[in-house]
Enzyme design. Structure first.
Site, short mmCIF file in Angstrom:
data_model
loop_
_atom_site.label_atom_id
_atom_site.label_comp_id
_atom_site.label_asym_id
_atom_site.label_seq_id
_atom_site.Cartn_x
_atom_site.Cartn_y
_atom_site.Cartn_z
N GLU A 1 -9.78 4.83 3.40
CA GLU A 1 -9.59 4.23 4.74
C GLU A 1 -9.41 5.35 5.65
O GLU A 1 -9.95 5.39 7.02
CB GLU A 1 -8.34 3.43 4.95
CG GLU A 1 -8.30 2.71 6.21
CD GLU A 1 -6.88 1.83 6.06
OE1 GLU A 1 -6.15 1.88 5.01
OE2 GLU A 1 -6.39 1.45 7.13
N GLU B 1 -6.36 3.87 0.44
CA GLU B 1 -6.06 4.48 1.67
C GLU B 1 -6.75 5.96 2.02
O GLU B 1 -6.92 5.94 3.25
CB GLU B 1 -4.51 4.63 1.59
CG GLU B 1 -3.68 4.74 2.55
CD GLU B 1 -2.19 4.82 2.63
OE1 GLU B 1 -1.73 3.40 2.43
OE2 GLU B 1 -1.49 5.64 2.37
N CYS C 1 11.59 6.51 -2.15
CA CYS C 1 11.99 5.36 -2.96
C CYS C 1 12.96 5.66 -3.89
O CYS C 1 13.88 4.99 -4.31
CB CYS C 1 10.77 4.81 -3.74
SG CYS C 1 9.36 4.41 -2.71
N GLU D 1 8.99 -8.37 1.00
CA GLU D 1 7.60 -8.26 1.20
C GLU D 1 7.08 -9.39 0.09
O GLU D 1 5.98 -9.95 0.62
CB GLU D 1 7.49 -6.88 0.87
CG GLU D 1 5.75 -6.49 0.64
CD GLU D 1 5.71 -5.28 0.05
OE1 GLU D 1 6.29 -4.99 -0.87
OE2 GLU D 1 4.78 -4.49 0.84
#
Lengths: 596, 394, 166
Positions: free
Chosen positions: A286, A283, A526, A372
């Site tokens: 990216e 990421e 989370c 998911e």
């Protein structure tokens, strides 16, 4: 300083701040008033009427949760009138409730059951109403089971879905005896805007909303000698699991958890933190690539801000609510799904296993992860990448079933290959953690130096503020990143979907100019996930967060790119971040959805 | 009207006096405090059923500090057997509009709303015309006040003031927790005076004739006159303006059909009075006269000996079961239990002692329900079950 | 502001025109959540009832969640999610009407129309509903057909009342 007023609770005079509710005043003075519809995360409803108290001089009783104290109030919390009325109310709730407790998933962890037990409701005088209603159980969702026969209409789930998440999948419909908690046009949870975040489950006092559990399936797999069952554990599980097994909130039980998983019979116990580190590599790269495409190549198609994609509740939310913004999402799969794809490729190859025989289990603080794993696109290994997802709560059930004395276990380390992690991987479990981990690595990648915060702790992105912001100025970059000289990287962090909504609206209106945003569906990230131990409340979330950051500080390595197993996987298998192989295994795409 | 006047009839409300312009101009030139004092000394109490002193209500809102305040006329007349507000709005709408404007002057509100029961939509065109004329006059005298109609949508609970606010705000009509009270935080969270249609009409009388004329009517604690909607087994159903404090015996003498066995005072949320207690029952707000006094929204329903009290109670409970908003436990579940309970006793599935359990339940509902609806179910239930126990069982 | 005449012309309108009219209504009410109930009233006047699609349209236009729209409208008995017949026959079951034979009239209506409460006949002519006290207690039992009130009805009068409508 708030003005002080004098009141009396059960004959004891006390001084409290003005505007304190009777409920809080009582708790401050060591008097417990039972509640059901009340929850610290939510606005006061005053619906269940369990918390009624008597104020001397008033004929009617008063809901303690909804009434502020007044000077001179003489409050009785356990008068005969209060007791009789409260017992009646519990009896009424039970008459409307499918009280088949021994066959209920929440048996032993149900607030109504606890109240009934405290008040020793031994008879069934009132007429049972459940047989007169046409209840069906909605179990179409891979994450959530909704059983209206157990619903006591406290509306905690409705307030959760509206106030914390802004999703409004669950609302109240009809009135009078027909009044019920339902979805739009009574569709299945799976067919509406529900993000599967599971916050409703976490806030439900009874068994009306529970996770779909896969405990038996996992036991079957473990017992099957032809299967190689591997398990991964998410960062936030290690700071929550203890609460289910005798520890207080905020106790880290990483080593004991690994030991317990081994005893349960898993063939390999590895860590989602490893793929959290991997996520940062992919990421972060990216993000930098996108910056380059925009600033150097002037590519008009590249979208900013880039949004993180680790939280499956957030992913489903944006697919429903902002389908025209899917290009903003990082294409990285979540750490769970990266792990799944690698388990049946990289791991299988390294261990010389037939991927067909591998059963991949994950332990998550999350119910959306079940959805998911069930997505059709999550089969990049050639198999279903993650076979079963268990919540923190389900793991605790398995540990209890196996007769493991959790508190007495000695710490054990994760297995090799995908079990090594850094502090950066651990903090994925807290809101702001992905951002902090990404900045630690990206900054160093670009400048060759540590991110300019004391001891790597990027404190502006930590804490429970709903939307947090941080700016990192890039100075003296390495040669290949020279175009970033002087760039101020504007970052934001949002947790709880109601905050995600705020940030998305500011993007839509054009008033925000962030480059990178971390979104987490659940309040606190989370560690406050829908699959975490019940109860979860602001204080417990704070303690779990402290534990996460303590775990990070205690790690020898705290930057993802330092993880030796990460270095190894790029050398042996993936080549480099965003390589063709990683595109195939570690990245995904998203689809727009309806707004029902 | 013929026959002997056992009851003191009054003719204030429907008296057609074409002088609202005068009353309005005169009143808005008086100091708010003076008008409040006038209302307080008249001892006018709310005519919707709860009986809160009107002067005090206006005073509290006048004292609340806020640039925006509202006046709301509660015309969500849903109590079974009540139809007085409809008559007031169709026959003397200007009295109500005037009273609203005067209230606006007193508390400092520039906007008024009439929350009109959905079933009364046929009143709307005429009422709208009246409002246009009224607002035109207000402009002429440079008095800034506007009135809008808000249509109800078929929910009895919206007659409860905080549920009514919720409904006007576009939400489900679910009563709020109190405090805060409407005088400080009502519609849109602003200080709000909400009065029943009839209450407003009475303030017109008071502003016109002075507090004394009103105060002189009625008895201690229950001053003035009141409209009664008379229905059921009576040869002369209709609406009557009567002085408060009358005895139920006199009332039945005048309106009964000679065979009256019970009177339901105040609709489904009121009390049933059996024949043996007519003589000791006075109709008013509180305080003892010759016997018990009963608050009432104005519904007087007479039942003769051919009527089954079980059916009456069954009908009330069916009503409450459906019209409860459903949010609080005692009301939502309690109403279902009461209805199922009396049926089970009637069918012999539960023994007669179960009625006592249900009576205790209504007591809990009275103590613990969130709003007036759930609290008042006990009234009709206990008065019917206690007085006609045999009819419940056999 | 949309006029009553426009609403009266709705049965001659195409679906598209109806939605365009609804959009005007929503704009007239400033797309404010606090005006949701008025908007629902108008929408029901335009479409005759509030099907899923209309609820969805309102929610989208007002930027509300569709479940919230549904939550509000199911609270109020005036709103219907089922199409209504040309004539809505309602019998009052307020206490006075109930004890004076409203129940018997209702049973007769069910019998004659062959439908239950809340249902519309196959030929879309009649819908049957019950209502709360309409203040016609003086001349109970009462029933209404659309907005016309019939007082002191009894089971024997039903045939005539319905027959005259056809």
């Amino acid at each position: 300083m708030a003005k002080k007023i004098k009141i009396s609770i059960n004959g004891v005079s006390v001084e409290i701040d003005q505007d304190t509710t009777i409920l809080d005043a009582a708790r401050q003075t060591g008097v417990i008033i039972p509640t059901l519809c009340y929850h610290k995360d939510l606005c006061v409803a005053g619906n269940c009427r369990v918390c009624i108290v008597e104020i001397m001089g008033q004929k009617r009783l008063t809901a303690a949760c909804a009434t502020p104290c007044e000077e001179g109030m003489d409050i009785l919390t356990n008068s005969l009138k209060v007791r009789n009325s409260r017992k009646h109310i519990i009896e009424l709730l039970l008459s409307e409730h499918n009280a088949d407790c021994t066959r209920c998933y929440k048996n032993g962890n149900c607030e109504l059951q606890k109240l009934a037990s405290e008040y020793k409701i031994m008879t069934q005088d009132f007429i049972r109403l459940v047989p007169f209603k046409n209840y069906t159980i909605d179990q179409f969702s891979p994450s959530i089971i909704k059983d209206d026969s157990k619903c006591i209409r406290c509306q905690r789930c409705v307030r959760t879905c509206a106030e914390l998440q802004g999703v409004n999948a669950l609302t109240v419909a009809h009135k009078g005896d027909q009044m019920k908690i339902t979805t739009f046009f009574e569709k299945a949870m799976n067919d509406v805007v529900c993000t599967n975040c599971g916050q409703c489950i976490n806030h439900c006092p009874t068994g009306a909303l529970v996770e779909k559990n896969y405990i038996e399936e996992v036991w079957d797999a473990i017992a099957d000698k032809t299967k190689h069952v591997i398990v991964q554990t998410a960062p936030a599980v290690r700071v929550g699991l203890g609460e289910e097994l005798g520890f207080g909130p905020g106790v880290r039980v990483t080593g004991k958890m690994v030991a317990a998983l081994k005893r349960l019979g898993f063939d390999a116990v590895m860590d989602t933190d490893f793929t959290a580190d991997l996520t940062i590599m992919e990421e972060g790269t990216e993000l930098l690539t996108r910056l380059k495409r925009k600033m150097v190549d002037h590519d008009p198609d590249v979208k900013f801000p880039m949004a993180t994609s680790c939280s499956p509740g957030w992913i489903k939310y944006i697919e429903h609510m902002y389908p025209d913004y899917l290009d903003h999402l990082s294409t990285c799969k979540s750490p769970q799904q990266m792990f799944g794809a690698l388990a049946k490729t990289y791991y299988a190859k390294a261990r010389n296993l037939d991927p067909e025989t591998i059963v991949s289990v994950s332990i998550m603080p999350c119910t959306a992860k079940k959805f998911e794993a069930n997505r059709p696109e999550m089969h990049d290994s050639g198999y279903r990448d993650v076979d079963y997802v268990l919540t923190t709560r389900e793991l605790a059930i398995m540990i209890k079933q196996a007769g493991i004395d959790f508190m007495r276990l000695d710490d054990v380390h994760y297995d090799r290959l995908m079990g090594e992690s850094t502090g950066a991987g651990v903090i994925f479990g807290a809101t702001g953690g992905v951002m902090e981990a990404a900045l630690r690595t990206a900054y160093e990648l670009v400048t060759g130096r540590d991110v300019p915060f004391d001891n790597l702790n990027i404190t502006p992105v930590r804490g429970m503020e709903g939307v947090k912001e941080a700016t990192v100025k890039i100075e003296n970059p390495l040669k290949e990143w020279a175009f970033l000289e002087g760039v101020e990287l504007k970052c934001a962090v949002a947790h709880g979907l109601v905050n995600a909504h705020k940030v998305m609206e500011s993007i839509r209106s054009g008033e925000s100019n962030y480059q990178f945003i971390e979104f987490m569906a659940c309040p606190g990230g989370c560690l406050g996930g829908g699959g975490q131990p019940i109860p979860t409340n602001p204080e417990i979330r704070r303690k779990r967060a402290e534990a996460i950051y303590a775990e990070d500080e205690g790690m020898p390595l705290r930057k993802s790119h330092q993880n030796p197993e990460i270095i190894k996987i790029y050398k042996d298998f993936l080549d480099h971040p965003l390589s063709e192989k990683s595109h195939h295994l570690l990245h995904t795409h998203y689809s727009p959805r309806d707004r029902f | 009207m013929t026959t002997n006047y056992l009851l003191k009839r009054v003719d204030f409300i429907f008296k057609n006096e074409n002088d609202w312009e005068v009353i309005l101009s005169k009143s808005i030139n008086r100091a708010p405090q003076e008008l409040i004092n006038e209302l307080i000394s008249s001892e006018l109490k709310g005519r919707g059923g709860a009986g809160f002193p009107t002067g005090l209500k206006w005073k509290l809102s006048a004292e609340a500090v806020n640039a925006i305040k509202y006046v709301i006329c509660n015309a969500d007349e849903g109590e079974p057997g009540t139809f007085k507000d409809r008559e007031i709005l169709s026959r003397v709408p200007f009295k109500v509009l005037t009273a609203m404007a005067v209230c606006g002057h007193v508390i400092g509100a520039k906007e008024g709303y009439i929350y009109l029961r959905g079933e009364y939509h046929f009143l709307r065109p005429e009422l709208n015309k009246a409002i246009v004329e009224f607002e035109y006059y207000c402009k002429e005298i440079k008095f800034d006040f506007s009135i809008k109609i808000f249509m109800g949508s078929g929910a009895y609970i919206c007659g409860e003031e905080t549920a009514l606010f919720e409904s006007m705000e576009g939400k489900r009509g679910e009563p709020r927790n109190k405090p805060p009270f409407p005088s400080t935080s009502g519609y849109m969270g602003k200080p709000t005076v909400i009065n029943n249609v009839e209450t407003l009409a009475h303030t017109f009388t008071i502003f016109k004739y002075g507090a004394k004329r009103f105060y002189d009517l009625g008895v201690q604690y229950s001053r003035g006159s009141k409209l009664f909607s008379v229905s059921g087994d009576t040869p002369k159903p209709g609406i009557y303006e009567l002085e408060l404090g009358m005895s139920l015996e006199d009332f039945v003498e005048e309106f009964g059909d000679g065979d009256t066995k019970a009177v339901q005072v105040g609709g489904a949320s009121g009390f049933l009075v059996p024949r043996k207690r007519f003589h000791e029952t006075a109709i008013g707000f509180q305080g003892k006269l010759t016997g018990i006094s009963l608050p009432t929204g104005g519904s007087m329903m007479l039942f003769n000996s051919s009527r089954s009290m079980f059916n009456v109670l069954d009908n009330y409970l069916e009503f409450f079961r459906e019209e409860s908003c459903g949010q609080c436990t005692p009301c939502r579940v309690g109403c279902q239990q009461l209805l199922k309970g009396i049926k089970a006793v009637k069918r012999g599935e539960k023994n007669a002692q179960y009625l006592d359990k249900l009576l205790r339940l209504t007591e809990t509902m009275q103590y613990t329900a969130k709003c007036g609806l759930g609290q008042s179910v006990a009234n009709s239930f206990s008065s019917i079950v206690e007085n006609f126990r045999e009819e419940m069982i056999y | 502001m949309i006029t009553k005449d426009e609403v009266c012309k709705v049965h001659a309108m195409t679906e598209e025109e109806k939605y365009a009219l609804l959009k005007n209504v929503i704009n007239d009410y400033d797309r404010k959540e606090s005006n949701l109930i008025q908007i629902l009233h108008m929408a029901q006047a335009i479409f005759g009832y509030l099907p899923v699609e209309v609820q969805h349209y309102i929610a989208d236009q007002m930027e509300l969640s569709v479940s919230k729209v549904n939550s509000v409208l199911t609270f109020y008995s005036f709103f219907s999610t089922q199409p209504k017949g040309k004539y809505t026959v309602s019998i009052c079951l307020g206490t006075a009407c109930y004890v004076r034979g409203g129940r018997e009239v209702l049973n007769k209506l069910k019998d004659v129309l062959g439908i239950d409460v809340g249902v519309t006949t196959d030929d879309k002519m009649f819908s049957l509903s019950v209502m709360r006290c309409i203040g016609a207690c003086g001349l109970a039992p009462a029933m209404t057909v659309n907005s016309k009130v019939y007082k002191q009805v009894n089971p024997n009068k039903i045939h005539r009342i319905l027959g005259m409508l056809k």
